[in-house]
Design an enzyme around this catalytic site. Structure first.
Site, PDB file in Angstrom:
ATOM      1  N   ASN A   8      68.900  18.288  31.440  1.00 52.37           N
ATOM      2  CA  ASN A   8      69.627  17.369  32.322  1.00 52.37           C
ATOM      3  C   ASN A   8      68.775  16.111  32.493  1.00 52.37           C
ATOM      4  O   ASN A   8      67.791  16.138  33.220  1.00 52.37           O
ATOM      5  CB  ASN A   8      69.880  18.078  33.663  1.00 52.37           C
ATOM      6  CG  ASN A   8      70.476  17.160  34.711  1.00 52.37           C
ATOM      7  OD1 ASN A   8      70.935  16.058  34.400  1.00 52.37           O
ATOM      8  ND2 ASN A   8      70.470  17.614  35.955  1.00 52.37           N
ATOM      9  N   TRP A   9      69.179  15.050  31.825  1.00 55.77           N
ATOM     10  CA  TRP A   9      68.365  13.827  31.847  1.00 55.77           C
ATOM     11  C   TRP A   9      68.568  13.007  33.118  1.00 55.77           C
ATOM     12  O   TRP A   9      67.902  11.987  33.310  1.00 55.77           O
ATOM     13  CB  TRP A   9      68.660  12.978  30.599  1.00 55.77           C
ATOM     14  CG  TRP A   9      68.207  13.616  29.322  1.00 55.77           C
ATOM     15  CD1 TRP A   9      67.501  14.787  29.203  1.00 55.77           C
ATOM     16  CD2 TRP A   9      68.410  13.145  27.990  1.00 55.77           C
ATOM     17  NE1 TRP A   9      67.258  15.053  27.868  1.00 55.77           N
ATOM     18  CE2 TRP A   9      67.804  14.064  27.103  1.00 55.77           C
ATOM     19  CE3 TRP A   9      69.060  12.033  27.447  1.00 55.77           C
ATOM     20  CZ2 TRP A   9      67.820  13.896  25.720  1.00 55.77           C
ATOM     21  CZ3 TRP A   9      69.081  11.866  26.061  1.00 55.77           C
ATOM     22  CH2 TRP A   9      68.470  12.788  25.206  1.00 55.77           C
ATOM     23  N   LYS A  10      69.532  13.414  33.943  1.00 54.66           N
ATOM     24  CA  LYS A  10      69.819  12.715  35.212  1.00 54.66           C
ATOM     25  C   LYS A  10      70.012  11.214  34.957  1.00 54.66           C
ATOM     26  O   LYS A  10      70.528  10.836  33.905  1.00 54.66           O
ATOM     27  CB  LYS A  10      68.714  13.014  36.237  1.00 54.66           C
ATOM     28  CG  LYS A  10      68.485  14.524  36.401  1.00 54.66           C
ATOM     29  CD  LYS A  10      67.654  14.892  37.581  1.00 54.66           C
ATOM     30  CE  LYS A  10      67.513  16.406  37.646  1.00 54.66           C
ATOM     31  NZ  LYS A  10      66.789  16.873  38.805  1.00 54.66           N
ATOM     32  N   HIS A  94      75.882  20.086  40.637  1.00 55.69           N
ATOM     33  CA  HIS A  94      74.420  19.948  40.716  1.00 55.69           C
ATOM     34  C   HIS A  94      74.012  19.616  42.156  1.00 55.69           C
ATOM     35  O   HIS A  94      74.726  18.901  42.866  1.00 55.69           O
ATOM     36  CB  HIS A  94      73.928  18.861  39.760  1.00 55.69           C
ATOM     37  CG  HIS A  94      72.436  18.835  39.666  1.00 55.69           C
ATOM     38  ND1 HIS A  94      71.663  18.176  40.590  1.00 55.69           N
ATOM     39  CD2 HIS A  94      71.578  19.433  38.810  1.00 55.69           C
ATOM     40  CE1 HIS A  94      70.386  18.372  40.284  1.00 55.69           C
ATOM     41  NE2 HIS A  94      70.312  19.134  39.208  1.00 55.69           N
ATOM     42  N   GLU A  96      72.019  17.586  43.404  1.00 55.12           N
ATOM     43  CA  GLU A  96      71.971  16.153  43.759  1.00 55.12           C
ATOM     44  C   GLU A  96      73.366  15.621  44.030  1.00 55.12           C
ATOM     45  O   GLU A  96      73.546  14.746  44.887  1.00 55.12           O
ATOM     46  CB  GLU A  96      71.247  15.372  42.648  1.00 55.12           C
ATOM     47  CG  GLU A  96      69.745  15.634  42.712  1.00 55.12           C
ATOM     48  CD  GLU A  96      69.038  15.663  41.369  1.00 55.12           C
ATOM     49  OE1 GLU A  96      69.548  15.095  40.399  1.00 55.12           O
ATOM     50  OE2 GLU A  96      67.953  16.277  41.314  1.00 55.12           O
ATOM     51  N   GLU A 166      69.970  27.146  40.840  1.00 51.86           N
ATOM     52  CA  GLU A 166      68.915  26.162  41.065  1.00 51.86           C
ATOM     53  C   GLU A 166      68.597  26.075  42.550  1.00 51.86           C
ATOM     54  O   GLU A 166      69.282  25.348  43.287  1.00 51.86           O
ATOM     55  CB  GLU A 166      69.367  24.780  40.571  1.00 51.86           C
ATOM     56  CG  GLU A 166      69.640  24.731  39.092  1.00 51.86           C
ATOM     57  CD  GLU A 166      69.493  23.322  38.552  1.00 51.86           C
ATOM     58  OE1 GLU A 166      68.699  23.130  37.635  1.00 51.86           O
ATOM     59  OE2 GLU A 166      70.152  22.409  39.079  1.00 51.86           O
ATOM     60  N   GLY A 172      62.515  19.644  40.944  1.00 47.53           N
ATOM     61  CA  GLY A 172      61.627  18.484  40.953  1.00 47.53           C
ATOM     62  C   GLY A 172      60.402  18.645  41.829  1.00 47.53           C
ATOM     63  O   GLY A 172      59.694  17.677  42.098  1.00 47.53           O
ATOM     64  N   SER A 211      61.989  23.057  38.202  1.00 50.07           N
ATOM     65  CA  SER A 211      60.591  22.958  37.784  1.00 50.07           C
ATOM     66  C   SER A 211      60.240  23.878  36.616  1.00 50.07           C
ATOM     67  O   SER A 211      59.157  24.473  36.596  1.00 50.07           O
ATOM     68  CB  SER A 211      59.660  23.205  38.980  1.00 50.07           C
ATOM     69  OG  SER A 211      59.878  22.224  39.972  1.00 50.07           O
ATOM     70  N   GLY A 232      65.253  19.739  34.161  1.00 52.70           N
ATOM     71  CA  GLY A 232      65.350  18.329  34.527  1.00 52.70           C
ATOM     72  C   GLY A 232      64.202  17.546  33.932  1.00 52.70           C
ATOM     73  O   GLY A 232      64.193  17.186  32.751  1.00 52.70           O
ATOM     74  N   GLY A 233      63.165  17.294  34.748  1.00 52.66           N
ATOM     75  CA  GLY A 233      62.044  16.443  34.355  1.00 52.66           C
ATOM     76  C   GLY A 233      61.470  16.742  32.979  1.00 52.66           C
ATOM     77  O   GLY A 233      61.249  15.827  32.177  1.00 52.66           O
TER      78      GLY A 233
HETATM   79  P1  PGA Z   1      63.638  19.870  37.412  1.00 51.68           P
HETATM   80  O1  PGA Z   1      65.213  19.653  37.645  1.00 51.68           O
HETATM   81  O2  PGA Z   1      63.487  20.669  36.141  1.00 51.68           O
HETATM   82  O3  PGA Z   1      63.085  18.481  37.295  1.00 51.68           O
HETATM   83  O4  PGA Z   1      63.118  20.616  38.590  1.00 51.68           O
HETATM   84  C1  PGA Z   1      66.125  20.673  37.385  1.00 51.68           C
HETATM   85  C2  PGA Z   1      67.528  20.175  37.645  1.00 51.68           C
HETATM   86  O5  PGA Z   1      67.724  19.396  38.584  1.00 51.68           O
HETATM   87  O6  PGA Z   1      68.492  20.553  36.939  1.00 51.68           O
END
Ligand code: PGA
Length: 252
Positions: A8-10, A94, A96, A166, A172, A211, A232-233
């Site tokens: 997930n590149w956000k 998600h 967010e 999640e 994050g 994470s 994510g990251g």
């Molecule tokens: P993260 O994000 O790997 O940076 O913790 C995961 C996500 O939000 O899908």
């Protein structure tokens, strides 16, 4: 069940940067990856990334969100049918989206139905906040979110869904959940899926997200009941992301 590793590149990577990152990932992936791989770039990068991935065939493409209506006067929104030329998957719910943009369980459900209506697969993300965990409400929250997403969909549509657990506090943060907590969550989610469609629980993937890195992936992907990761990251670095793909057990 074969694992799925989704990146997930956000809200990162311009179309040009995204195309380059997709190419780097293809360069580093084994010829026959041991897991299914999915990339979720931001909307403007979907076309360019699609053109890189389509000629290769090893990696699926998805969007991070969509609107619940198929078309209409919704300025600034993007619908599922608009994405279906390029995407095989769409992520809905998600944290967010839920927490920064106020999406409700009902809206997430409507989006999930829109994805399935357009012939794609849905990744339903859900998870408890730190406050909910500390108050002993994890099971209640996961059950509510999963029921809201799945109940009444019917077996065929449920089989086109993946659930991503999640925990909000792990996203994050650099601190992933413990494998035993992930296993507990996966068991709760599987029992909801089984109730929604008998026999489906063993066929629906449950991903863990929060994470995940190449270093932590072997332990996290080994958690009981988990069949992949939503990253994510670490998905913004090709070597790191491909390290996570390499850590997925070939059969689980
Ligand atoms: P993260 O994000 O790997 O940076 O913790 C995961 C996500 O939000 O899908």
């Amino acid at each position: 069940m074969r694992h799925l590793i989704a990146g997930n590149w956000k809200m990162n990577e311009s179309p040009r940067q995204a195309r380059a990152l997709a190419r780097q990932i293809l360069d580093l992936l084994p010829e026959q990856p041991g897991a299914d791989v999915l990339l979720l770039p931001p909307y403007p990068a979907l076309g360019p990334v699609h053109s890189v991935l389509a000629e290769d065939g090893r990696v699926a493409l998805g969007a991070q969100n969509c609107h619940w209506e198929d078309a209409g006067a919704f300025t600034g929104e993007v619908s599922a049918p608009m994405l279906s030329d390029w995407c095989q998957y769409i992520l809905v719910g998600h944290s967010e989206r839920r927490h920064l943009f106020g999406e409700t369980d009902e809206q997430v459900r409507a989006k999930l139905e829109a994805v399935l209506r357009s012939g794609m697969r849905a990744v339903l993300a859900l998870g408890e906040t730190r406050e909910e965990r500390d108050a002993g409400k994890t099971e209640e929250v996961l059950t509510r979110q999963c029921c809201s997403g799945m109940m009444g969909l019917g077996r065929d549509r449920i089989l086109r869904c993946t659930v991503a657990y999640e925990p909000v506090w792990a996203i994050g943060s650099g601190a992933a959940a413990e494998p035993s907590d992930i296993a507990d969550a996966a068991a709760i989610l599987r029992s909801v899926i089984e109730e929604a469609a008998s026999g489906a629980a063993s066929e629906v993937r449950i991903l863990y997200g929060g994470s995940v890195t190449a270093r932590t992936a072997p332990v996290l992907l080994g958690a009981e009941g988990v069949s992949g990761a939503l990253v994510g990251g670490a998905s913004l670095n090709a070597a790191e992301f491909c390290g996570i793909v390499a850590a997925a057990p070939a059969h689980a």
